[in-house]
Each structure stands twice: as C-alpha cells, then as structure tokens.
Design an enzyme around this catalytic site. Sequence first.
Site, PDB file in Angstrom:
ATOM      1  CB  CYS A  54      -0.910  -0.017   1.224  1.00  0.00           C
ATOM      2  SG  CYS A  54      -2.058   1.368   1.261  1.00  0.00           S
ATOM      3  CB  CYS A  58      -1.465   3.810   8.182  1.00  0.00           C
ATOM      4  SG  CYS A  58      -2.522   4.421   6.845  1.00  0.00           S
ATOM      5  CB  CYS A  61      -0.838  -0.187   8.296  1.00  0.00           C
ATOM      6  SG  CYS A  61      -1.635  -1.440   7.246  1.00  0.00           S
ATOM      7  CB  CYS A  98     -15.325  -7.442   6.967  1.00  0.00           C
ATOM      8  SG  CYS A  98     -14.625  -5.804   6.812  1.00  0.00           S
ATOM      9  CB  CYS A 130     -18.422  -5.183   5.964  1.00  0.00           C
ATOM     10  SG  CYS A 130     -17.320  -3.861   6.488  1.00  0.00           S
ATOM     11  CB  CYS A 190     -18.256  -0.140   9.886  1.00  0.00           C
ATOM     12  SG  CYS A 190     -17.089  -0.951  10.966  1.00  0.00           S
ATOM     13  NE  ARG A 262     -17.312  -5.757  14.041  1.00  0.00           N
ATOM     14  CZ  ARG A 262     -17.760  -4.819  13.208  1.00  0.00           C
ATOM     15  NH1 ARG A 262     -16.963  -3.866  12.788  1.00  0.00           N
ATOM     16  NH2 ARG A 262     -18.997  -4.845  12.785  1.00  0.00           N
TER      17      ARG A 262
HETATM   18  N1  SAM Z   1      -6.768   0.420   3.315  1.00  0.00           N
HETATM   19  C1  SAM Z   1      -8.037   0.666   3.871  1.00  0.00           C
HETATM   20  C2  SAM Z   1      -8.045   1.794   4.876  1.00  0.00           C
HETATM   21  O1  SAM Z   1      -7.008   2.131   5.385  1.00  0.00           O
HETATM   22  O2  SAM Z   1      -9.128   2.307   5.137  1.00  0.00           O
HETATM   23  C3  SAM Z   1      -8.666  -0.571   4.503  1.00  0.00           C
HETATM   24  C4  SAM Z   1      -7.842  -1.546   5.311  1.00  0.00           C
HETATM   25  S1  SAM Z   1      -7.093  -0.923   6.806  1.00  0.00           S
HETATM   26  C5  SAM Z   1      -5.999  -2.237   7.196  1.00  0.00           C
HETATM   27  C6  SAM Z   1      -8.425  -0.967   7.986  1.00  0.00           C
HETATM   28  C7  SAM Z   1      -8.154  -0.545   9.400  1.00  0.00           C
HETATM   29  O3  SAM Z   1      -7.442  -1.555  10.095  1.00  0.00           O
HETATM   30  C8  SAM Z   1      -7.323   0.695   9.640  1.00  0.00           C
HETATM   31  O4  SAM Z   1      -8.060   1.874   9.485  1.00  0.00           O
HETATM   32  C9  SAM Z   1      -6.898   0.513  11.087  1.00  0.00           C
HETATM   33  O5  SAM Z   1      -7.827   1.134  11.956  1.00  0.00           O
HETATM   34  C10 SAM Z   1      -6.923  -1.002  11.280  1.00  0.00           C
HETATM   35  N2  SAM Z   1      -5.567  -1.542  11.511  1.00  0.00           N
HETATM   36  C11 SAM Z   1      -4.592  -1.676  10.598  1.00  0.00           C
HETATM   37  N3  SAM Z   1      -3.467  -2.149  11.162  1.00  0.00           N
HETATM   38  C12 SAM Z   1      -3.731  -2.315  12.482  1.00  0.00           C
HETATM   39  C13 SAM Z   1      -2.955  -2.755  13.584  1.00  0.00           C
HETATM   40  N4  SAM Z   1      -1.676  -3.110  13.438  1.00  0.00           N
HETATM   41  N5  SAM Z   1      -3.536  -2.805  14.810  1.00  0.00           N
HETATM   42  C14 SAM Z   1      -4.836  -2.441  14.948  1.00  0.00           C
HETATM   43  N6  SAM Z   1      -5.616  -2.013  13.931  1.00  0.00           N
HETATM   44  C15 SAM Z   1      -5.066  -1.939  12.712  1.00  0.00           C
HETATM   45  C1  DTB Z   2     -11.088  -2.616  11.854  1.00  0.00           C
HETATM   46  O1  DTB Z   2     -11.395  -1.627  12.547  1.00  0.00           O
HETATM   47  N1  DTB Z   2     -10.269  -3.577  12.244  1.00  0.00           N
HETATM   48  C2  DTB Z   2     -10.065  -4.547  11.195  1.00  0.00           C
HETATM   49  C3  DTB Z   2     -11.075  -4.084  10.115  1.00  0.00           C
HETATM   50  N2  DTB Z   2     -11.536  -2.830  10.637  1.00  0.00           N
HETATM   51  C4  DTB Z   2     -10.734  -4.042   8.715  1.00  0.00           C
HETATM   52  C5  DTB Z   2      -8.649  -4.661  10.738  1.00  0.00           C
HETATM   53  C6  DTB Z   2      -7.688  -4.976  11.850  1.00  0.00           C
HETATM   54  C7  DTB Z   2      -6.371  -5.196  11.237  1.00  0.00           C
HETATM   55  C8  DTB Z   2      -5.331  -5.621  12.223  1.00  0.00           C
HETATM   56  C9  DTB Z   2      -4.003  -5.785  11.601  1.00  0.00           C
HETATM   57  C10 DTB Z   2      -3.916  -6.843  10.541  1.00  0.00           C
HETATM   58  O2  DTB Z   2      -4.396  -7.989  10.754  1.00  0.00           O
HETATM   59  O3  DTB Z   2      -3.337  -6.569   9.484  1.00  0.00           O
HETATM   60 FE1  SF4 Z   3      -2.855   1.182   3.410  1.00  0.00          FE
HETATM   61 FE2  SF4 Z   3      -2.719  -0.002   5.795  1.00  0.00          FE
HETATM   62 FE3  SF4 Z   3      -3.110   2.610   5.650  1.00  0.00          FE
HETATM   63 FE4  SF4 Z   3      -5.097   0.951   4.863  1.00  0.00          FE
HETATM   64  S1  SF4 Z   3      -4.272   1.168   6.933  1.00  0.00           S
HETATM   65  S2  SF4 Z   3      -4.363   2.783   3.806  1.00  0.00           S
HETATM   66  S3  SF4 Z   3      -3.840  -0.750   4.033  1.00  0.00           S
HETATM   67  S4  SF4 Z   3      -1.265   1.506   4.959  1.00  0.00           S
END
Ligand code: SAM
Ligand code: DTB
Ligand code: SF4
Length: 335
Positions: A54, A58, A61, A98, A130, A190, A262
Amino acid sequence: MSDIRHNWTLDQLRNLYNQPLLELVYKAATVHRQNFDPQEVQVSSLLSIKTGGCSEDCGYCPQAARYQTKVKVHKLLSVDEVTEAATRAKNGGASRMCLGAAWREVRDNSDFDRVLDMVKTINTHGLEVCCTLGMLTEDQAQKLSDAGVYAYNHNLDSSEEFYGDIITTRTYDDRLNTLKNVRKAGMTICSGGIIGMGESVDDRLGMLKTLSGLNPHPESVPINALVAVEGTPLENQPPVPIWDMIRMIAVTRIVMPKTVVRLSAGRMNMSHEAQALCFMAGANSIFAGDKLLTTPNPAFNEDMNLFSILGLRSRAPFKYANKSEQPTESELAKS
Ligand code: SAM
Ligand code: DTB
Ligand code: SF4
C-alpha cells in the site's frame, strides 16, 4: 430508551471516562441492556482480498509498502477464492463477511469491477457484506451500495489532532468526506479507531466526540487495540492496558447507545475474563476466525467456547429491519 445525542462535549466524555471503573461498566451495561439483547453478539469474518504494497504511511500498518514487514504481498483474489472463503465463514457461523484491500482509494478499473462481483456473489450466500477499500468517491460508493454492500468500514483511527502523528499521506477531512459519500449512497457506516498508538486519553475521546457528532451515528464502531507489528514505526509500543480498552468500550456504548460496538483487533493479548468485561461494558461484535487481515486472531472454536461459557450467541444475518443495526422496541421486547 436512551437519548441519541450528537453534542457530547470533551468535558462530558472525560467525566464519563474517568469515573470509577466499575461505575462506568455498570452504567454502560445498563445502556446496553436498554438498547440491545445483551446475549447477542454480531460475528464478522475478515478477509484480505488484496494484501500489502500500500502507498500510504499509516504508522500502525504492516501493509504499507514503505515498511519492512513479513507480510506477503498478494494481488486481488479471484471471485472464486472469495466465494470459497465466504462459504467457510458462513459454515463457521459468521453473519457478515468483511473484505479488506490495501488500497489508498478505490480506482475505477477492472479490480473494482471484480470487487463488485465478489459482493454480489457473497450476498447470494446469505451473508451481509462489508468492504474496507480506502477512500471512495460518491459514484464509487453508489456502485458498492447498488451491488449490495451492507456496511463500509473506514476508520477515523484517533483524534484529528493526533492523526497527523500517525498518517501524513491523507487528511482527517479526506476520511470524513468518504464517510459522507458512504452515508449518501445508503450503506451503513462502520468507523472507529485504534488505542495504544501513544495517543492521550483526550485523543481517544476526541475521536468519540467526532464519531458521536455524526448524524446519524455510525451503525458500528470498531475499537481496535494496536497490534504492534515488527517493522512498522509503532513496533515498540507497549501493549495497551486492558482497563483502557474496557473504559473506551464503555464510553463508546454510552455515547452511541444504538451502535454496534466491535471488540476488534488485539484479542490475542486478552484473557477470556478481560473479554468478558468488554462484553459486559457493551461490546456486541467481534471478528472471528484465526486471522484478521494479516495478523492472528483467536481460533473460531475458542470464541465459540467463550460464547458458551458466557451464555452469548451469534446474531443471524440481516436480522433487523431497515439496516438499523439494533432491534426495534417490539423486537427487543420479544428477545
Ligand atoms: N486500506 C483501507 C483503509 O485504510 O481504510 C482498509 C484496510 S485498513 C488495514 C483498515 C483498518 O485496520 C485501519 O483503518 C486501522 O484502523 C486497522 N488496523 C490496521 N493495522 C492495524 C494494527 N496493526 N492494529 C490495529 N488495527 C489496525
Ligand atoms: C477494523 O477496525 N479492524 C479490522 C477491520 N476494521 C478491517 C482490521 C484490523 C487489522 C489488524 C491488523 C492486521 O491484521 O493486518
Ligand atoms: Fe494502506 Fe494499511 Fe493505511 Fe489501509 S491502513 S491505507 S492498508 S497503509
């Protein structure tokens, strides 16, 4: 029934958050019982349909291309692969599937068309769908809604003030704008966030102030505890104390009484007793299945065992009329 308010002040949220823990849990549990069947938990299954690579930054992430993590990059799955996963999720007792993609935003291309096909196919299996695909235009939101997407996940993650410390490649307003497009297109919202990233309590509450200021409230609010992943800038964050998670869930329940709250990422580090307190404090949804998007989650059987110990049951898909996410008064009276 509790009043729905959109004007919570930061001071009021602080007073809620800082009261003695068991008082807070008791109040939240009371609000929960007035608005939901407290034995019912909505169970979602998560599937990463496009993993890693990506362009965003973030800080939490593991899927951001710029960090060296162990995530295996994968291009968009096929409709057949997703259908197979949906069948497994359904047989496992999930009511919602989802689909998550490591995209900054949706592009109008053949990948998006394929996602629309995935949505239509999963709906024919009787599961709510979702999607969480990044930013959306009004037109893209409408296409997803028309294809049958029930909810769109797009997290605010934290307060507007703290946001820039975690993400610089898009703004808080970008996120709010996508939420506006989602609402306009008739999907449910959500949206929630993460605790344990180094933010202050005021940042957590600032996020709840913004979410509860949306009218209508989001139908579901995921509260994630940071999963600190090796290679990300937040890899060394200490685990968030469970008491903070319980307080956060309880305040969310009180200020958004009709919203599904959730208990999301981070359950691998929580005991059954800790999760029980989260359910008591008003959480009524989880992600089930041994993987979130890229990180581990408790096994499905373990969760069903916990449900059986606590006397909880999974909610059926499409249970409540008109996408309201919570029972009407007559549905509540029957439960
Ligand atoms: N790329 C899209 C976005 O950012 O909206 C969708 C996928 S993103 C992985 C969805 C959500 O997962 C993020 O907004 C964040 O709140 C959560 N998330 C990602 N990495 C995480 C982590 N290491 N621990 C907890 N929540 C995480
Ligand atoms: C949300 O709030 N938590 C989920 C879902 N929306 C998409 C994602 C959590 C991701 C945790 C890190 C991972 O497994 O990559
Ligand atoms: Fe990309 Fe992860 Fe950020 Fe979603 S949360 S925009 S997958 S870097």
